[in-house]
Scaffold this motif. Sequence first.
Motif, PDB file in Angstrom:
ATOM      1  N   UNK A 155       2.107  -8.858  -1.889  1.00 11.54           N
ATOM      2  CA  UNK A 155       0.789  -8.214  -1.892  1.00 11.54           C
ATOM      3  C   UNK A 155      -0.308  -9.260  -1.781  1.00 11.54           C
ATOM      4  N   UNK A 156      -0.197 -10.342  -2.546  1.00 10.68           N
ATOM      5  CA  UNK A 156      -1.221 -11.387  -2.518  1.00 10.68           C
ATOM      6  C   UNK A 156      -1.306 -12.058  -1.161  1.00 10.68           C
ATOM      7  N   UNK A 157      -0.165 -12.309  -0.541  1.00 11.91           N
ATOM      8  CA  UNK A 157      -0.174 -12.922   0.795  1.00 11.91           C
ATOM      9  C   UNK A 157      -0.933 -12.020   1.765  1.00 11.91           C
ATOM     10  N   UNK A 158      -0.664 -10.716   1.693  1.00 14.74           N
ATOM     11  CA  UNK A 158      -1.386  -9.762   2.538  1.00 14.74           C
ATOM     12  C   UNK A 158      -2.885  -9.819   2.256  1.00 14.74           C
ATOM     13  N   UNK A 159      -3.269  -9.795   0.989  1.00 16.56           N
ATOM     14  CA  UNK A 159      -4.691  -9.803   0.619  1.00 16.56           C
ATOM     15  C   UNK A 159      -5.383 -11.093   1.047  1.00 16.56           C
ATOM     16  N   UNK A 160      -4.705 -12.216   0.886  1.00 15.64           N
ATOM     17  CA  UNK A 160      -5.309 -13.502   1.244  1.00 15.64           C
ATOM     18  C   UNK A 160      -5.478 -13.663   2.751  1.00 15.64           C
ATOM     19  N   UNK A 161      -4.692 -12.937   3.534  1.00 14.17           N
ATOM     20  CA  UNK A 161      -4.806 -13.008   4.987  1.00 14.17           C
ATOM     21  C   UNK A 161      -5.871 -12.062   5.544  1.00 14.17           C
ATOM     22  N   UNK A 162      -6.471 -11.247   4.673  1.00 10.83           N
ATOM     23  CA  UNK A 162      -7.504 -10.318   5.137  1.00 10.83           C
ATOM     24  C   UNK A 162      -8.720 -11.079   5.648  1.00 10.83           C
ATOM     25  N   UNK A 163      -9.358 -10.520   6.644  1.00  8.57           N
ATOM     26  CA  UNK A 163     -10.619 -11.040   7.148  1.00  8.57           C
ATOM     27  C   UNK A 163     -11.723 -10.492   6.243  1.00  8.57           C
ATOM     28  N   UNK A 164     -12.394 -11.368   5.508  1.00  9.41           N
ATOM     29  CA  UNK A 164     -13.417 -10.942   4.555  1.00  9.41           C
ATOM     30  C   UNK A 164     -14.505 -10.113   5.221  1.00  9.41           C
ATOM     31  N   UNK A 165     -14.887 -10.476   6.439  1.00  2.00           N
ATOM     32  CA  UNK A 165     -15.916  -9.697   7.150  1.00  2.00           C
ATOM     33  C   UNK A 165     -15.438  -8.280   7.432  1.00  2.00           C
ATOM     34  N   UNK A 166     -14.162  -8.125   7.775  1.00  2.00           N
ATOM     35  CA  UNK A 166     -13.605  -6.794   8.018  1.00  2.00           C
ATOM     36  C   UNK A 166     -13.603  -5.964   6.731  1.00  2.00           C
ATOM     37  N   UNK A 167     -13.252  -6.588   5.603  1.00  2.00           N
ATOM     38  CA  UNK A 167     -13.255  -5.870   4.323  1.00  2.00           C
ATOM     39  C   UNK A 167     -14.684  -5.453   3.976  1.00  2.00           C
ATOM     40  N   UNK A 168     -15.649  -6.327   4.228  1.00  2.00           N
ATOM     41  CA  UNK A 168     -17.053  -5.976   3.955  1.00  2.00           C
ATOM     42  C   UNK A 168     -17.523  -4.832   4.863  1.00  2.00           C
ATOM     43  N   UNK A 169     -17.069  -4.812   6.114  1.00  2.00           N
ATOM     44  CA  UNK A 169     -17.403  -3.692   7.008  1.00  2.00           C
ATOM     45  C   UNK A 169     -16.795  -2.389   6.496  1.00  2.00           C
ATOM     46  N   UNK A 170     -15.561  -2.448   6.028  1.00  2.00           N
ATOM     47  CA  UNK A 170     -14.936  -1.271   5.426  1.00  2.00           C
ATOM     48  C   UNK A 170     -15.755  -0.789   4.216  1.00  2.00           C
ATOM     49  N   UNK A 171     -16.174  -1.725   3.399  1.00  2.00           N
ATOM     50  CA  UNK A 171     -16.966  -1.400   2.217  1.00  2.00           C
ATOM     51  C   UNK A 171     -18.284  -0.755   2.615  1.00  2.00           C
ATOM     52  N   UNK A 172     -18.954  -1.321   3.590  1.00  2.00           N
ATOM     53  CA  UNK A 172     -20.230  -0.729   4.066  1.00  2.00           C
ATOM     54  C   UNK A 172     -20.003   0.673   4.617  1.00  2.00           C
ATOM     55  N   UNK A 173     -18.928   0.864   5.359  1.00  2.58           N
ATOM     56  CA  UNK A 173     -18.616   2.172   5.923  1.00  2.58           C
ATOM     57  C   UNK A 173     -18.372   3.207   4.813  1.00  2.58           C
ATOM     58  N   UNK A 174     -17.605   2.829   3.820  1.00  7.87           N
ATOM     59  CA  UNK A 174     -17.283   3.763   2.738  1.00  7.87           C
ATOM     60  C   UNK A 174     -18.476   3.984   1.811  1.00  7.87           C
ATOM     61  N   UNK A 175     -19.311   2.986   1.658  1.00  8.22           N
ATOM     62  CA  UNK A 175     -20.547   3.196   0.872  1.00  8.22           C
ATOM     63  C   UNK A 175     -21.473   4.194   1.564  1.00  8.22           C
ATOM     64  N   UNK A 176     -21.478   4.134   2.893  1.00  4.87           N
ATOM     65  CA  UNK A 176     -22.334   5.034   3.666  1.00  4.87           C
ATOM     66  C   UNK A 176     -21.751   6.441   3.758  1.00  4.87           C
ATOM     67  N   UNK A 177     -20.485   6.580   3.341  1.00  7.85           N
ATOM     68  CA  UNK A 177     -19.853   7.894   3.349  1.00  7.85           C
ATOM     69  C   UNK A 177     -19.354   8.339   4.700  1.00  7.85           C
ATOM     70  N   UNK A 178     -19.142   7.395   5.617  1.00 10.14           N
ATOM     71  CA  UNK A 178     -18.646   7.768   6.950  1.00 10.14           C
ATOM     72  C   UNK A 178     -17.180   7.447   7.079  1.00 10.14           C
TER      73      UNK A 178
END
Length: 178
Positions: A155-178
């Motif tokens: 799980x940690x290997x998967x999380x550490x390989x995430x693109x932080x910008x992509x995670x932030x875009x996901x967060x912005x999308x879900x905050x906006x409710x879309x």
Amino acid sequence: MVVALVVVAAGGCQWPRDADGTADRVRDGTIRVGVANNPPWTVVDGGGAGREPGGVEVELVRRLADSLGARVQWVPGGEAELMAALSERGLDLVVAGLDAESPWEQDVALTTDYLTTDEAVAVPAGEPVDTGTHLAGLDHVMAVPPGENAWQSTVERFLLELDEDEVRRLLDTHRAGT
């Protein structure tokens, strides 16, 4: 001599290991994931049986499952009941918008943080967080059963390989409710 003996002894061991073999069981199998409602990280709609949860971490778990050839069995519930089930190995993973300062760290294993977000007050809707009063940074984590070291490493290997910008875009999308 002692070093050589340790190297030879460790050569036959698979490290890290799981107490219950979670990493091997979930690969090409099923990941049992507890999910508690904590938008935008996790969104559990209590309105319909069989409805899939949503949110940032739900999307990340789906991606993790895809990378392992696994399917996800979602188990919605309250955070306390999910953590109890996780500590008893009834679940493989819990997502609930947890941060590294979780009170559950004595009962379960927390992953390394995969994203740090700022907590702020007095921020009008749609404004950047840096215009408000900064309270603290939160280091977001997920929870796995204690002693499942190979699974936690997966799980940690998967999380550490995430693109932080992509995670932030996901967060912005879900905050906006879309």
